[in-house]
Design a protein around this motif. Structure first.
Motif, PDB file in Angstrom:
ATOM      1  N   VAL A   1       0.809  -1.219   0.000  1.00  9.67           N
ATOM      2  CA  VAL A   1       0.000   0.000   0.000  1.00  9.67           C
ATOM      3  C   VAL A   1       0.845   1.274   0.000  1.00  9.67           C
ATOM      4  O   VAL A   1       0.421   2.301  -0.508  1.00  9.67           O
ATOM      5  N   ARG A   2       2.043   1.223   0.545  1.00 10.99           N
ATOM      6  CA  ARG A   2       2.889   2.419   0.593  1.00 10.99           C
ATOM      7  C   ARG A   2       3.630   2.667  -0.715  1.00 10.99           C
ATOM      8  O   ARG A   2       4.170   3.737  -0.917  1.00 10.99           O
TER       9      ARG A   2
ATOM     10  N   TRP B   1       3.739  -4.305  -6.353  1.00  7.48           N
ATOM     11  CA  TRP B   1       3.283  -5.656  -6.029  1.00  7.48           C
ATOM     12  C   TRP B   1       4.446  -6.525  -5.589  1.00  7.48           C
ATOM     13  O   TRP B   1       5.552  -6.412  -6.115  1.00  7.48           O
ATOM     14  N   LYS B   2       4.177  -7.421  -4.634  1.00  7.53           N
ATOM     15  CA  LYS B   2       5.178  -8.397  -4.184  1.00  7.53           C
ATOM     16  C   LYS B   2       4.650  -9.794  -4.458  1.00  7.53           C
ATOM     17  O   LYS B   2       3.522 -10.133  -4.062  1.00  7.53           O
TER      18      LYS B   2
END
Length: 131
Positions: free
Chosen positions: A37-38, A123-124
Motif C-alpha cells: 500500500v505504501r 506488487w510483491k
C-alpha cells in the motif's frame, strides 16, 4: 393518490481479485501475491526461496537455491530487471516501470509460474519452493 416505492438491494457482486495465478510449478509450496500500500511506483517484486537451498545434507552436498531463470511478459511490459538480493536459498528481483495489466511467465529453477496482475502499483510476489 398513493405511490408505492419498492427498494431492493443490489445483489452483491463477488469482489474480483486484482490478480490471477494461471500456472504454478509442482515444487512451489506457496505463492503469495500482495499489493504494497505504501508503494507509489509501478513495480513487481519477485522473491523466490528454496526451503532446503544453501543447506548441507548429511552427505555434505549443498542443495542449490531457487533461481529466477527468466521473466517473460505475455501481456503488458516492463522496462528493467533489477536484482535486489541473491543468497544460497534464492533471490529477489524487481521489474521496473511495469505497464499494467501485466501477465508474467516466470521460470524459477525450471518450474513455471504464470501470474496476471490487473491493477497498477507496487506488487510483491513471494514463492516458496522445495527441491
Amino acid at each position: 393518490m398513493i405511490s408505492v416505492i419498492t427498494v431492493r438491494s443490489q445483489p452483491k457482486a463477488k469482489a474480483e481479485r486484482p490478480y490471477q495465478i494461471y500456472e504454478k510449478g509442482q515444487s512451489m509450496t506457496n505463492v503469495n501475491v500482495r499489493k504494497e500500500v505504501r508503494g507509489t511506483e509501478n513495480i513487481v517484486q519477485i522473491e523466490v526461496l528454496n526451503a532446503s537451498g544453501g543447506t548441507a545434507l548429511v552427505r555434505g552436498t549443498i542443495l542449490p537455491g531457487a533461481d529466477i531463470v527468466e521473466v517473460i511478459p505475455t501481456q503488458g511490459s516492463f522496462n528493467l530487471i533489477r536484482q535486489i538480493t541473491k543468497s544460497g536459498r534464492g533471490e529477489t528481483i524487481q521489474l521496473i516501470d511495469v505497464v499494467f495489466p501485466v501477465r508474467l511467465r516466470i521460470n524459477i529453477s525450471g518450474q513455471f509460474l504464470e501470474v496476471e496482475i490487473k491493477e497498477a502499483g507496487f506488487w510483491k510476489v513471494a514463492v516458496g519452493m522445495i527441491q
